[in-house]
Design an enzyme around this catalytic site. Sequence first.
Site, PDB file in Angstrom:
ATOM      1  CG  ASP A  97       1.678   1.153   9.851  1.00  0.00           C
ATOM      2  OD1 ASP A  97       1.441   2.052  10.670  1.00  0.00           O
ATOM      3  OD2 ASP A  97       1.857   1.370   8.639  1.00  0.00           O
ATOM      4  CE  LYS A 114      -1.854   1.702   4.022  1.00  0.00           C
ATOM      5  NZ  LYS A 114      -1.621   3.125   4.252  1.00  0.00           N
TER       6      LYS A 114
HETATM    7  C1  UD1 Z   1       3.970   6.654   7.183  1.00  0.00           C
HETATM    8  C2  UD1 Z   1       3.053   5.540   6.747  1.00  0.00           C
HETATM    9  C3  UD1 Z   1       2.307   4.961   7.942  1.00  0.00           C
HETATM   10  C4  UD1 Z   1       3.290   4.549   9.034  1.00  0.00           C
HETATM   11  C5  UD1 Z   1       4.280   5.661   9.335  1.00  0.00           C
HETATM   12  C6  UD1 Z   1       5.391   5.242  10.267  1.00  0.00           C
HETATM   13  C7  UD1 Z   1       2.428   6.103   4.488  1.00  0.00           C
HETATM   14  C8  UD1 Z   1       1.383   6.633   3.573  1.00  0.00           C
HETATM   15  N1  UD1 Z   1       2.125   6.060   5.784  1.00  0.00           N
HETATM   16  O1  UD1 Z   1       3.162   7.679   7.756  1.00  0.00           O
HETATM   17  O2  UD1 Z   1       1.586   3.825   7.504  1.00  0.00           O
HETATM   18  O3  UD1 Z   1       2.566   4.277  10.205  1.00  0.00           O
HETATM   19  O4  UD1 Z   1       4.894   6.141   8.129  1.00  0.00           O
HETATM   20  O5  UD1 Z   1       6.066   4.138   9.752  1.00  0.00           O
HETATM   21  O6  UD1 Z   1       3.490   5.690   4.069  1.00  0.00           O
HETATM   22  N2  UD1 Z   1       6.507  13.860  12.043  1.00  0.00           N
HETATM   23  C9  UD1 Z   1       6.763  15.171  12.393  1.00  0.00           C
HETATM   24  N3  UD1 Z   1       6.839  16.109  11.397  1.00  0.00           N
HETATM   25  C10 UD1 Z   1       6.681  15.784  10.081  1.00  0.00           C
HETATM   26  C11 UD1 Z   1       6.429  14.443   9.738  1.00  0.00           C
HETATM   27  C12 UD1 Z   1       6.351  13.497  10.738  1.00  0.00           C
HETATM   28  O7  UD1 Z   1       6.900  15.499  13.563  1.00  0.00           O
HETATM   29  O8  UD1 Z   1       6.768  16.671   9.233  1.00  0.00           O
HETATM   30  C13 UD1 Z   1       6.439  12.821  13.100  1.00  0.00           C
HETATM   31  C14 UD1 Z   1       5.082  12.131  13.158  1.00  0.00           C
HETATM   32  O9  UD1 Z   1       4.157  12.844  13.953  1.00  0.00           O
HETATM   33  C15 UD1 Z   1       5.466  10.801  13.768  1.00  0.00           C
HETATM   34  C16 UD1 Z   1       6.858  10.525  13.178  1.00  0.00           C
HETATM   35  O10 UD1 Z   1       7.349  11.802  12.752  1.00  0.00           O
HETATM   36  O11 UD1 Z   1       5.586  10.930  15.162  1.00  0.00           O
HETATM   37  C17 UD1 Z   1       6.880   9.581  12.015  1.00  0.00           C
HETATM   38  O12 UD1 Z   1       5.919   9.979  11.046  1.00  0.00           O
HETATM   39  P1  UD1 Z   1       6.068   9.657   9.503  1.00  0.00           P
HETATM   40  O13 UD1 Z   1       7.175   8.677   9.300  1.00  0.00           O
HETATM   41  O14 UD1 Z   1       6.126  10.935   8.748  1.00  0.00           O
HETATM   42  O15 UD1 Z   1       4.697   8.925   9.202  1.00  0.00           O
HETATM   43  P2  UD1 Z   1       3.757   9.135   7.969  1.00  0.00           P
HETATM   44  O16 UD1 Z   1       4.559   9.502   6.755  1.00  0.00           O
HETATM   45  O17 UD1 Z   1       2.626  10.017   8.348  1.00  0.00           O
END
Ligand code: UD1
Length: 422
Positions: free
Chosen positions: A306, A22
């Site tokens: 996940d 996905k």
């Molecule tokens: C992606 C996945 C999701 C998975 C997650 C962690 C997709 C579409 N989704 O989500 O299934 O659960 O990775 O493996 O691929 N954060 C910040 N600032 C940012 C971005 C993130 O503080 O700009 C923090 C988030 O709140 C979280 C951590 O970083 O605590 C990791 O998030 P991130 O890896 O970005 O997750 P997603 O990309 O949302």
Amino acid sequence: MDKLIIRGQKRLKGEVTVSGAKNAALGVLPAALLLSDVCTIENVPNILDITILKGIMETLGVRFENIDNNTLRIDTRNINSYVATTPDMNKLRGSYYLMGALLGRFKRALVTFPGGCNLGVRPIDQHIKGFESLGAKVEIERGCIKLTANKLVGAPIYLDVVSVGATVNIMLAAVRAEGLTTIENAAKEPHIVDIANFLNAMGADIKGAGTDVIRIRGVKSLKGGIVHSLIPDQIEAGTYMIAAAATKGDVLVKNVIPKHMESLTAKLMEMNVKVEEFDDSIRIFVKDRLSKVNIKTLPYPGFPTDLQPPAAVLLLRTDGISTITESIFENRFQYIEELKRMGANIRVEGRMAVIEGGSKLTGAPIKATDLRAGAACVLAGLIADGETEISNVHYIDRGYENMVEKLQKLGADIKRISDGQE
Ligand code: UD1
């Protein structure tokens, strides 16, 4: 609103084939927007998130043709818009990749804030920092993010948190920028490598994907005509591996990359679950009593957040008290209230869930509170005594292709009913 009805306590036995990833598909489809040509993607999972993303991309002028059930031909020659603001945008997290892709293609984008599972605050500050470093002006207007740039110029970018989404988004925006972009403290998830491989096959110059430093040298143009096959979904694979262990079954999970599953297989073995690895499949079976373990979610190659909700169900089957520490998302224990309705003995202390093994689960009406919480509900239904009725099935549809059919083939007593149907 459909429901799942499960009569539990059947051991899962047989073979299950994992679909395409996905989260790789959610990156690769927008990545095709950087191209003005045709490409073909194989192993695309038939899941709701992809259907929604395709619908959004069609509003931009993209044409999709289903070559077969899981093969998609994407034609990006007639894209005529950089505006992605349909209401569907906040139905999924993956819509955030339209920012990087549209910015990379048009030097501008107007995109609704992303949605996705409610796991607490999910900021996108690192995405925005990356776009700004490449020279984009970022404005927030009525729930939308407006990105504009005269030109994009490569830059060194250090991520303050390891973010999957920010890593991919910066990669997308940098592919056609001028000069060299480096992403330091990049996420290393397998689907980041898959998305980079797809971009490189189109002529991008990305090195280091899969490590914590990714170097992207901008290229002037990309070429179409390529065929790319998505990697297997590591989270779907993990869900069936955990389901096999939780039901004390014997399942061969096919179409997996065992290397991607190492954090899970290590934990399963620590619990006394038997794991046999082959080239592209893994057999899971249980012979002994399961022992307690402690799990902490971490960025790849650590234990994936996940798989945290499904793993909690498995820990209910162990002897003793196990813990799960959730270190990625601040609010990812909502499903535990549902498990408690079934008799699970779990308490949440801040970021930690303390799980008492051995409590007997009984079937109950429960609801999926998000995608992976939905998977945990299904697993709980599979081990419970009696009938479990799961509502909010659309969450499960977002990320699991044919879950009911796959589980039925493994011997589970599970069916889907529409509201009003007996
Ligand atoms: C992606 C996945 C999701 C998975 C997650 C962690 C997709 C579409 N989704 O989500 O299934 O659960 O990775 O493996 O691929 N954060 C910040 N600032 C940012 C971005 C993130 O503080 O700009 C923090 C988030 O709140 C979280 C951590 O970083 O605590 C990791 O998030 P991130 O890896 O970005 O997750 P997603 O990309 O949302």
